[in-house]
Design an enzyme around this catalytic site. Structure first.
Site, PDB file in Angstrom:
ATOM      1  CG  ASP A  31     -15.491   0.189   9.932  1.00 46.74           C
ATOM      2  OD1 ASP A  31     -14.842   0.945  10.689  1.00 46.74           O
ATOM      3  OD2 ASP A  31     -14.954  -0.577   9.114  1.00 46.74           O
ATOM      4  CG  HIS A  59      -8.861 -17.990   7.404  1.00 42.68           C
ATOM      5  ND1 HIS A  59      -7.853 -18.593   6.703  1.00 42.68           N
ATOM      6  CD2 HIS A  59      -8.389 -17.837   8.670  1.00 42.68           C
ATOM      7  CE1 HIS A  59      -6.817 -18.821   7.510  1.00 42.68           C
ATOM      8  NE2 HIS A  59      -7.120 -18.369   8.712  1.00 42.68           N
ATOM      9  CD  GLU A 110      -3.016  -1.033   2.318  1.00 39.88           C
ATOM     10  OE1 GLU A 110      -2.884  -0.169   3.211  1.00 39.88           O
ATOM     11  OE2 GLU A 110      -3.967  -1.839   2.275  1.00 39.88           O
ATOM     12  CE  LYS A 124     -13.341   2.374   6.273  1.00 37.65           C
ATOM     13  NZ  LYS A 124     -13.579   1.321   7.305  1.00 37.65           N
ATOM     14  NE  ARG A 160      -2.338   3.734   4.980  1.00 32.18           N
ATOM     15  CZ  ARG A 160      -2.844   2.848   5.845  1.00 32.18           C
ATOM     16  NH1 ARG A 160      -3.069   1.607   5.465  1.00 32.18           N
ATOM     17  NH2 ARG A 160      -3.108   3.194   7.083  1.00 32.18           N
TER      18      ARG A 160
HETATM   19 CA    CA Z   1     -12.670   1.050  11.316  1.00 32.17          CA
END
Ligand code: CA
Length: 698
Positions: free
Chosen positions: A317, A627, A83, A344, A135
């Site tokens: 979130d 997973h 990243e 977000k 990053r």
């Molecule tokens: Ca978060």
């Protein structure tokens, strides 16, 4: 007597020194250079302190980009998500890789000058939400600074890569990780951490660049009121919480954006979700400051200056951690110094950079968690249906936890007023887990993700997959509307670079690194990278020759957690390399190694349905974050449906309870799971493998 006086004076001086402001660098990379870098260099994460990621270089342009070719490449030995944005100073390219390694290359030839490995314990992976990513570094004076996954801040000698100092930044290594790039300002190195899905209390900390001494630390959420508050900002914030938030840390971690503004001497940063996501599970109400916000503190002291709450009532979130870009923009006839932000939550915000005043917002993709935004205050009217913990019903949220835009860097062309944004179009089902309690280990989000896992039904899968896409969006920041859009097949594409050569560069989830015209989004060139690209490109120039560099290497939380969706781009595999391009070069990549995919060949399911259902819940809570949703892995982590281990109760117990693979990152879950729960997970995996085999998967 004289000796004693001298000793006392020395002690007093020592005491005074501890409070003296750090000395800014006067040689090597200085604040003045970072603020106004040579055209051909890239000295800080966002190129300049304003984090615009725009290069003035024009040697590579829309007229000749078709002649771009691979100048050199370097294979990275860390097969995890890449990243980082490389930095370039004085002909040397400084790169971080997964597992927080730092490498310095001759930027023209690709010759490796040095490599530094902080030797992060591999079991740290079990406490990292989002892969072993990093990053990038910061350059300052004669040093290189890197944050490590296990929570250290390390200073290296720029010339040799030798460690100069190393400090532990985080309170513990089980709830906190560092993946972000440090930034520097006036002798300080600034760093935060991740961990808001665990039990972390967010902070931004500043260290003396020369000595590594901690100078200040601003917490983003208040601690236990019984212990007293560190400052007035914490006291004020405590009034916006309910319940006993400090027991889970509170969240609000500063895992990506840190923007130092030389014009105001403020540090702006974004904060993550409150912990846990499910507010109702802990009786959380209200703003829960300073989570899911943009916050500004005084760079010299770390004292609170302002905040802007982007996502009130957050339970989705909706981290506000994405990059914060500074710009000057004429609004209503007046030049305003603004902060541009696409967190977000699906909105693009323009804020006054000095005061935090809300100026405007626009919706960069369809969203359903609000019924609109107050045009005066910027506060959203939250859709009551989105409060899934109150309704008791699942909420299919748009955007979801991956965000309409996450950490993948944007790029801003100030002259055109366009922000180029890597957009995800992917929703998420949020469903509160009944009677959720925090556990001793792992993810603590309070959702029942087993109830919302992708079903083993071809038609439903196909319909869901179709809705999940991405885009390269050119956004008119002032008008708050799109200028053009390049659709992508999959979400989770790379960060962006734009240049004065009328170019926009972006890699994508299908394994293409491409150049588009900046004015119209016309695709002009691309290169097959053999792996998904999520990092942002950068560019530099040596002796008049312009180069474009990008890290290729699929991974991150999207690959780990999203299950079948992670494969939508078609190259959900990691081949980690640094790729460097220039005009007229004809280099080629080594052939991709064969994909060693284990066959889907499970034993017959002989467990009970109750056992499989219990296993599904346990898997969803403890295993799925790495997973994959519904036991379908991305490209990084073993696909447990294909593991020989599911045929053996002893083998799976040795791993999950006894920690047999701890040094590969798979720690023991003994603190959270009983042997019968692990056996239930095994039965669930066998059932899932058989279901997918019946659907024709090989
Ligand atoms: Ca978060």
């Amino acid at each position: 007597m004289r000796i004693r006086t001298a000793a006392l004076a020395a002690l007093a001086l020592l005491g005074a020194c501890a409070k003296v402001a750090p000395t800014p660098a006067t040689s090597g990379v200085t604040d003045a250079m970072i603020a106004n870098p040579p055209e051909g260099e890239w000295l800080t994460y966002g190129r300049t302190p304003d984090e615009q990621r725009f290069s003035p270089l024009t040697a590579i342009s829309d007229a000749n980009v078709g002649q771009l070719g691979l100048a050199w490449s370097a294979s990275l030995e860390t097969a995890r998500g890449q990243e980082a944005t490389p930095l370039m100073h004085d002909g040397v390219l400084y790169v971080t890789t997964a597992w927080s390694l730092v490498k310095a290359y001759d930027a023209a030839t690709g010759a490796l000058k040095w490599s530094y490995d902080p030797k992060v314990p591999r079991e740290t992976l079990a406490h990292a939400c989002c892969d072993a990513v990093n990053r990038g570094v910061a350059l300052y004076g004669d040093k290189v600074y890197v944050g490590t996954l296990d929570g250290r801040l390390v200073a290296l000698d720029q010339k040799t890569g030798k460690e100069v100092w190393s400090k532990t930044v985080v309170p513990n290594s089980t709830d906190y990780t560092i993946t972000g790039a440090p930034r520097v300002a006036k002798g300080l190195v600034l760093i935060g951490s991740g961990g808001a899905e665990y039990k972390a209390r967010g902070f931004l900390a500043a260290y003396d660049a020369a000595s590594g001494r901690e100078v200040w630390r601003f917490h983003t959420v208040p601690g236990n009121p019984a212990d007293g508050f560190e400052n007035k900002a914490m006291e004020a914030a405590a009034k916006t919480w309910k319940g006993e938030w400090w027991k889970l840390g509170g969240g609000g971690t500063v895992w990506d954006s840190i923007t130092y503004d030389p014009a105001t001497n403020l540090v702006l940063f974004g904060t993550g979700n409150a912990e846990p996501w499910n507010a109702g599970a802990v009786g959380r109400e209200g703003d829960a400051l300073y989570t899911a916000s943009v916050v500004a503190v005084d760079a010299s002291t770390g004292e609170y200056r302002w905040h802007f709450k982007e996502t009130p009532e957050d339970r989705w979130d909706f981290d506000s951690d994405a990059q914060i870009t500074l710009a000057d923009m004429v609004i209503a006839g007046k030049t305003r110094h603004v902060a541009l932000h696409a967190p977000k939550n699906g909105y693009f915000y323009v804020l006054d950079a000095k005061t935090g005043e809300f100026l405007s917002a626009g919706s960069i993709q369809p969203q359903n968690w609000t019924l609109g935004i107050d045009p005066k205050t910027g506060r959203p009217k939250v859709n009551p249906e989105a409060l899934y913990d109150k309704t008791g019903k699942p909420f299919i949220g748009m955007p979801g936890a991956l965000g309409a835009h996450s950490w993948q860097p944007m790029s801003y062309n100030a002259k055109a007023g366009l922000m180029y944004i890597p957009v995800n179009v992917i929703g998420q089902a949020y469903f509160a887990e009944a009677g959720w309690k925090p556990s001793a280990q792992g993810y603590q989000i309070g959702l029942d993700t087993s109830a919302t896992a992708m079903p083993a039904n071809a038609a439903i899968r196909a319909a869901a997959m179709k809705t999940m896409t991405g885009a390269l969006l050119a956004w008119d920041a002032k008008a708050q509307k799109p200028a053009w859009t390049v659709p992508h097949i999959s979400p989770w594409n790379g960060g962006i670079l734009s240049t004065a050569g009328n170019l926009v560069f972006q890699g994508d989830a299908t394994g293409q690194f491409s150049a588009y015209s900046a004015d119209h989004g016309k695709k002009l060139w691309s290169f097959a990278t053999q792996t998904g690209v999520i990092a942002a490109p950068m560019t530099y120039s040596i002796k008049g020759e312009q180069y474009v560099a990008v890290l290729a290497g699929w991974g991150g939380v999207y690959d780990l957690a999203t299950g079948i969706v992670a494969h939508k781009g078609g190259v959900a595999r990691n081949i980690s390399r640094l790729l460097v391009f220039k005009l007229g070069a004809k280099g080629t990549l080594p052939a991709a190694p064969p994909l060693n995919k284990l066959p889907l060949d499970p034993p017959a399911f002989k467990g009970t349905e109750a056992q499989a259902a219990q296993g599904a819940r346990t898997y969803a809570r403890y295993c799925s974050v790495c997973h994959g949703d519904a036991a379908v892995a991305g490209g990084l982590t073993p696909d447990l449906r294909r593991s020989a281990m599911i045929a053996s109760p002893d083998a799976i117990r040795a791993v999950a309870i006894e920690g047999a693979l701890q040094h590969n990152g798979m720690v023991s879950f003994k603190a959270a799971l009983k042997p019968e729960e692990v056996e239930a997970v095994r039965q669930y995996l066998i059932k899932r493998a058989n279901e997918d085999k019946a659907l024709g998967e090989k």
